[in-house]
Enzyme design. Structure first.
Site: not given
Lengths: 81, 594
Positions: B119, B240, B242, B252, B255, B286, B353, B398
């Protein structure tokens, strides 16, 4: 349908776990589509609204199918709204 | 007026991941525990978490909690408290294995261990190379987690109050928390939950923004209640985002769409990323993409009537490729933008988000606030965990998959601390005489007001103000105006009118009460963001750019500190970041780069 029963159903549609369902179901109810349904269709809608979020979302996006023709018909109506 | 009183050892508000995890600790300790939730527990927004939960189990390759800690501190842009981060990363294996024992169907390796996937931001050996650390149950991790914990609670006799909305925190003159007032939605009846311990696990408040991935339920009820009870909110400027949510809906868009060749365009159809990132263009990171989109919108090159979104164009791609490589995107376009993305570009906007700030807590889950000279004095009887709380482990941003870890670790520690305090003898304290007066006055004002503000319009005004003035990329002048505007919206939010006066299932009243919570969060966010004159993590200001003196615009000399917004007088104080871990050496300050 009694007012309280409808409002309970509405709450269970406008506060879901998934945003996608919040938007889709709110649009269906507040767009007046529910009022046009027959009693049998309303029962089918309530049954769908009781489903787990991902299961319902998979039906609405065509990722999953359902055998019951009453529910399949209602899924098609929601998708069109 | 006589209000029914229900007495419990503990009352937990919220039945998402943190609430259910807390409840297990309390109920299994034999304490009489109530959990209040606006919806059935497995309809909580934790369900939407797909990514996984971080734990350095090392099942696939070598990993260590200190490496996880390093990634978390770096992710937080050094604003996270290192004692809390050590606590969380060290506890991760324990809470994940417990969850497995509760019946959580984790994906498995061939030899039966919990499978771990890579991740973004998860690295081995202090940032050296990627490591597989995320534990998942297919793409339904949050969903599976909630089911496992709900079952465990049923077994432990936790008492659920489903479709109940908590309204106000009860505090006595000495500041002790004694429970909450709450409304049963089916009847409209107001009830007092009198408890020895009160735990908030109410989730985030992402609905303050116009474009948000958060479900409608995320209205910051716990933060609103805490604020009305005079408890400050910490680090609320950090949210946060996106880059690509469907404009107007928030759903969403992965990406991967840009990865497959999607191009961002402004109102002149210009491929504007060529100006901001000549090499990477639409594949820039991002942060860079989000800032470019926000700048285009701010400078008037957005699309639509309000010029408030840009376009994501995939019409030049082969339709067969789109349907094969980007399953779901066509359906999302049709359902939420009314656009056939094979023929027309999709309207997109940076989308909120996750909330990093919240109710200030110690890593034990106990709520803390300034008192006298002590910046972190415990609020007796009050605990919080999950997205509504700020421990602070996420700091200014985060790390991916730490949200599910947060709710497990701090849900559990809030529960454990409550058990400890109750076993040490914390008793039911006498309820103040005016215990429900404020709640009843709010309800009565809503029911009787004439000529007040419309709930839907007020919410929209708040969301647009937050999106335009405190979005993913922030501008000094816009923030200043934003403070004035949100204080105007606050006046409307304190003057709401509802037409439906019925008791049973009055969703108009419920939505008005939610609005009164949202505005507390919106105001805290705007004022905290305006005040922080640096860029750090998710708080990025145009007037705090990347320079040699201040890399990424971060100014540790002046701003390495937590914001505490006081809702009593809209003032701000600051408290130091805890740079001292519990047992290991501190992660030293350095520039955050990936």
């Amino acid at each position: 349908m009694e007012r309280a029963d409808y409002e309970r159903l509405r709450w269970r549609c406008i506060r879901r776990a998934l945003l996608e369902l919040d938007i889709t179901l709110t649009r269906f109810l507040d767009g007046g589509e529910f009022e046009k349904l027959t009693d049998e269709e309303r029962l089918a809608f309530v049954e769908l609204a009781d489903m787990e979020d991902y299961d319902l979302w998979d039906l609405l996006t065509g990722k999953a199918e359902i055998d019951d023709p009453r529910l399949a018909h209602m899924v098609a109506l929601i998708r069109k709204s | 007026m006589s209000i029914p009183v229900l007495k419990f050892d503990a009352v937990i508000v919220g039945a998402g991941g943190a609430g259910l995890r807390s409840a297990i600790q309390l109920s299994e300790a034999g304490l009489k525990t109530a959990v209040l939730s606006k919806v059935f527990p497995t309809r909580s927004h934790t369900v939407a978490a797909q990514g996984g939960v971080a734990a350095s189990l090392g099942n696939s390759e070598e990993d260590h909690w200190t490496w996880h800690m390093y990634d978390t501190v770096k992710g937080s842009d050094w604003l996270g408290d290192q004692d809390a981060i050590e606590f969380m990363c060290k506890k991760a294996n324990e809470v994940v294995v417990e969850l497995e024992h509760y019946g959580m169907p984790f994906d498995r390796t061939d030899d039966g261990k919990i499978y771990q996937r890579p991740f973004g931001g998860h690295m081995s050996n202090f940032g050296e190379k990627p490591v597989r650390r995320s534990c998942a149950a297919a793409d339904r991790t949050g969903h599976a987690m909630l089911h496992a914990m709900y079952q465990r609670n049923v077994k432990a006799n936790t008492q659920f109050f489903v479709e109940w909305m908590a309204l106000d925190l009860i505090r006595d003159e000495e500041g002790h928390v004694l429970g909450v007032t709450a409304m049963e939605m089916e009847t409209g009846q107001i009830v007092i939950f009198h408890a020895r311990a009160t735990i908030f696990a109410t989730g985030g408040a992402g609905r303050i923004f116009y474009s948000s991935t958060n479900a409608f339920i995320n209205t910051g009820d716990g933060l609103g209640m805490a604020a009305r009870a005079g408890i400050p909110l910490e680090d609320m400027e950090f949210w946060q985002f996106h880059p690509t949510g469907v404009a107007g809906a928030g759903v969403l868009i992965t990406e991967g769409v840009r990865g497959e060749g999607g191009i961002l365009r402004n109102s002149s159809k210009e491929r504007f990323m060529e100006r901001y990132a000549p090499n990477a263009k639409d594949l820039a990171s991002r942060d860079v993409v989000s800032r470019a989109m926000a700048t285009e919108i701010k400078e008037g090159r957005g699309c639509g009537v309000n010029k408030d979104y840009v376009l994501l164009d995939i019409t030049h791609l082969d339709p067969a490729t789109i349907m094969k490589r980007l399953p779901g995107i066509h359906e999302i376009g049709l359902q939420f933008a009314g656009v056939d993305c094979l023929k027309e570009p999709l309207p997109v906007v940076p989308t909120c988000h996750y909330q990093m700030g919240g109710i200030p807590t110690h890593y034990s889950g106990r709520v803390v606030m300034p008192k006298g000279g002590d910046m972190s004095s415990i609020v007796p009887g009050f605990y919080a965990g999950g997205e509504c709380a700020c421990a602070s482990v996420h700091g200014a941003n985060r790390l991916g998959t730490n949200s599910l870890l947060d709710l497990l670790v701090f849900g559990k520690s809030a529960g454990d601390s409550a058990v400890e305090d109750l076993k040490a003898g914390r008793a039911h304290r006498e309820l103040p005489k005016d215990v429900a007066d404020k709640t009843l006055a709010r309800i009565s004002a809503l029911d009787n007001r004439k000529g007040g503000a419309n709930v839907h319009e007020t919410r929209l005004a708040m969301q647009r103000t937050m999106q335009d003035h405190a979005g993913v990329f922030r501008f000094g002048d816009m923030l200043k105006q934003g403070v004035e505007k949100i204080l105007e919206v606050e006046k409307a939010a304190r003057n709401l009118e509802i037409k439906d006066k019925s008791m049973a299932w009055n969703t108009a009243r419920t939505e008005a009460l939610e609005m009164e919570n949202l505005i507390e969060v919106a105001k805290a966010t705007m004022i905290s963001a305006e005040a922080r004159k640096e860029s750090r993590g998710a708080h990025v200001r145009d007037d705090a750019p990347d320079t040699a003196e201040f890399p990424n615009g971060r100014n540790d000399k002046e701003w390495l500190k937590h914001t505490l917004f006081s809702p009593v007088d809209n003032s701000i104080t600051y408290k130091p970041v805890n740079m001292q871990p519990l047992t290991v050496e501190a992660v030293a300050l350095k520039t955050r780069s990936y």
